[in-house]
Design an enzyme around this catalytic site. Structure first.
Site, PDB file in Angstrom:
ATOM      1  N   LYS A 250       0.835  -1.198   0.000  1.00  0.00           N
ATOM      2  CA  LYS A 250       0.000   0.000   0.000  1.00  0.00           C
ATOM      3  C   LYS A 250       0.875   1.256   0.000  1.00  0.00           C
ATOM      4  O   LYS A 250       1.436   1.652   1.013  1.00  0.00           O
ATOM      5  CB  LYS A 250      -0.944   0.029   1.202  1.00  0.00           C
ATOM      6  CG  LYS A 250      -2.171   0.838   0.860  1.00  0.00           C
ATOM      7  CD  LYS A 250      -2.711   1.827   1.822  1.00  0.00           C
ATOM      8  CE  LYS A 250      -1.979   2.905   2.454  1.00  0.00           C
ATOM      9  NZ  LYS A 250      -1.869   4.153   1.677  1.00  0.00           N
TER      10      LYS A 250
ATOM     11  N   GLU B  42      10.022   1.808  10.342  1.00  0.00           N
ATOM     12  CA  GLU B  42      11.014   2.857  10.037  1.00  0.00           C
ATOM     13  C   GLU B  42      10.274   4.176  10.211  1.00  0.00           C
ATOM     14  O   GLU B  42       9.426   4.529   9.376  1.00  0.00           O
ATOM     15  CB  GLU B  42      11.524   2.717   8.596  1.00  0.00           C
ATOM     16  CG  GLU B  42      12.300   1.443   8.326  1.00  0.00           C
ATOM     17  CD  GLU B  42      13.655   1.422   8.997  1.00  0.00           C
ATOM     18  OE1 GLU B  42      14.134   2.484   9.432  1.00  0.00           O
ATOM     19  OE2 GLU B  42      14.235   0.329   9.117  1.00  0.00           O
TER      20      GLU B  42
ATOM     21  N   CYS C 203      13.341  11.535   6.312  1.00  0.00           N
ATOM     22  CA  CYS C 203      13.346  11.078   7.702  1.00  0.00           C
ATOM     23  C   CYS C 203      14.671  11.406   8.391  1.00  0.00           C
ATOM     24  O   CYS C 203      14.709  11.627   9.596  1.00  0.00           O
ATOM     25  CB  CYS C 203      13.075   9.588   7.750  1.00  0.00           C
ATOM     26  SG  CYS C 203      14.179   8.640   6.705  1.00  0.00           S
TER      27      CYS C 203
ATOM     28  N   GLU D 200       9.031  16.271  15.063  1.00  0.00           N
ATOM     29  CA  GLU D 200       9.448  16.239  13.669  1.00  0.00           C
ATOM     30  C   GLU D 200       8.532  17.163  12.857  1.00  0.00           C
ATOM     31  O   GLU D 200       7.314  17.005  12.874  1.00  0.00           O
ATOM     32  CB  GLU D 200       9.328  14.813  13.132  1.00  0.00           C
ATOM     33  CG  GLU D 200       9.800  14.676  11.710  1.00  0.00           C
ATOM     34  CD  GLU D 200       9.611  13.257  11.179  1.00  0.00           C
ATOM     35  OE1 GLU D 200       8.511  12.702  11.353  1.00  0.00           O
ATOM     36  OE2 GLU D 200      10.556  12.728  10.579  1.00  0.00           O
TER      37      GLU D 200
END
Ligand code: NAD
Length: 484
Positions: free
Chosen positions: A182, A257, A291, A388
């Site tokens: 997906k 992750e 990231c 973040e």
């Protein structure tokens, strides 16, 4: 031509759910819309994946035969590199050059994991134990078998669509798993082309099954599906926690992750030209939507002003633009939602007294462009420091000594990547040991090798991708005891 054909294909994908719009982030124009596949598409895809896995058509194929197919995938990715890069740059807004660089690493990923297909070996052992029931048997040995988990769900975000897909798919195929994939709802296009490539390369029917749809519908259905044995997820820490909860029903294996708030340490003895250039690119590239982006720069007090000035100069000089702007080094944010999120953090910082050295505003043009932003006077208690942002926003803070900067670098729930710039090599290695991070780069930044493991400490992830660890994360170990 290929772009148009994937646009035609996505528009016709089946699904009873609401239509999802794909917006060009550089122009804010509608690219296409498609049906949310939802739980129904997931159920069908899991059934196909299970049937293919149980049939052994891929899972029992000898390793050398699987390897040949993965090499063909790599060659076809190379052949279609320009198409894949065009699709991803069009869909994400990233400069074509950058998309092209990313695509070339995808082919290498398949070649690397092709090598592992013939090396998935266990251990053999003479049983030594003499007591208990084991002692009643004589002349025994034991060995382990490495076996694929079965049906795996691969879920990933929009920031590097084809790369994120390949980073999961190549090791899962090398291990012999079947998958349901997906991609992010914002960027499903390159996945369609990759699936065509897989078919041409000879991946058997049902081994890789694409589902397109929203995360809260299709993604959630995949994460909780009892017929799925493992989820490999890349995305935000918040959704990573939901994946863990959804997986509890059948105790799926989960690898994650997740996000980061990566520190970059610049000492006064560093090559400041190189350090500030790389630290700037390390946060502004892809508009900070990576990231590993170094969103907290810690500069030694002796060079603090110089570092702030250099990073701000870089922020003002990098050219922003869409994939068609030849000079553009940096593209837009992916969506209006992401734009709102990034501007929300900046505005909150302004209200809290942060100094905006440069940037802090969106560009006065169409597209979700934010001027690269340099902030000082950021307090460690602020959300700007802790969370973040996933935008082109960096906080620069001064430090005086190793203990102080290590404490600051580690003052985060995240632990994905960290960088140290210093000519004192012993200090660099001492710091590498002390910083809580899955990856540490010394006098270099944004560097990777597929043969090295990649993963996060703390809330940046569970488990590892790439390298031996990457393929092992799709394998389970069976121990066999035998009396001879
Ligand atoms: P996200 O977590 O919102 O979405 C990621 C994927 O999960 C998408 O495909 C989405 O549709 C799906 N999803 C959303 N809700 C879901 C649910 N309830 N159940 C199952 N799936 C669901 O992340 P994002 O905003 O698209 O991407 C940015 C994040 O990804 C950042 O936090 C970034 O750090 C992280 N990221 C991490 C790595 C890494 O390797 N550590 C690499 C790239 C991006």
């Amino acid at each position: 031509m290929t772009l148009q054909s994937v646009l035609d294909e996505i528009a016709q994908r089946p699904g009873a759910g609401e239509r999802i719009q794909i917006i060009n982030p550089a122009t804010e124009e509608l690219i296409a819309d498609f049906a949310d596949g939802g739980a129904e598409a997931v159920n069908e895809a899991v059934d196909r994946a299970r049937a293919s896995f149980d049939s052994g058509v891929w899972s029992h194929l000898p390793g050398n035969e699987r390897a040949k197919v993965l090499w063909r995938v790599a060659d076809l990715i190379d052949q279609h590199a320009a198409d894949l890069a065009e699709i991803d740059s069009f869909n994400t807004g990233m400069p074509y050059m950058q998309a092209n660089m990313i695509t070339s690493t995808c082919a290498e990923m398949f070649r690397y994991y092709a090598g592992w297909c013939t090396k998935l070996e266990g251990i053999a052992h003479d049983v030594q134990q003499t007591g208990g029931i084991t002692g009643a048997f004589s002349n025994m040995h034991a060995y382990t078998l490495k076996e694929p988990y079965g049906v795996v769900g691969l879920i990933f975000p929009w920031n590097g669509p084809i790369f994120n897909f390949c980073a999961k798919l190549a090791p899962s195929l090398a291990a012999g798993c079947s998958s349901v994939v997906k991609p992010a709802e914002e960027t499903p296009l390159s996945a369609l082309l990759l699936v065509r490539i897989l078919q041409r390369a000879g991946i058997p029917e049902g081994v890789v099954n694409l589902v397109t749809g929203y995360g809260h519908t299709a993604g959630a259905a995949l994460a909780e599906h009892p017929g799925v044995d493992k989820i490999a997820f890349t995305g935000s820490t918040e959704i990573g926690k939901r994946i863990v909860q959804a997986s509890a029903g059948n105790l799926k294996r989960v690898t994650l992750e997740l996000g980061g708030k990566s520190p970059v340490l610049i000492y006064d003895d560093a090559d400041l030209g190189m350090a500030t250039t790389m630290a700037s690119m390390g946060i502004f590239i892809h508009s900070g939507q990576g990231c590993i982006c170094g969103s907290r720069i810690f500069a030694h007090r002796k060079v603090y002003d110089q570092v702030v000035e250099s990073v701000a100069t870089m922020a003002d000089s990098v050219q922003l633009g869409g994939p068609k702007d030849e000079n553009a080094m940096i593209g837009p944010l992916i969506s209006e939602k992401q734009l709102g999120r990034v501007m929300g953090y900046i505005d909150e910082g302004k209200r809290d007294g942060v100094e905006v050295v440069t940037g802090g505003h969106r560009l006065d043009r169409r597209g979700y462009f934010v001027h690269p932003t340099v902030l000082t006077d950021v307090d460690p208690g602020m959300r700007l420091y802790q969370q973040e942002i996933f935008g082109p926003v960096v906080a620069v803070l001064p430090f005086d000594d190793d203990d102080e900067v290590v404490a600051q670098a580690n003052n985060s729930d995240y632990g994905l990547a960290a960088t140290v710039w210093t000519r004192d090599i012993s200090r660099a290695h001492r710091l590498a040991k002390r910083i809580q991070s899955g990856t540490v780069t010394l006098n270099c930044q944004m560097v990777f090798d597929h043969s090295m493991p990649f993963g996060g400490y703390k809330q940046s992830g569970w488990g590892y991708e790439w390298g031996r660890a990457g393929v092992e994360s799709y394998l389970q170990t069976k121990t066999v005891y035998a009396q001879l």
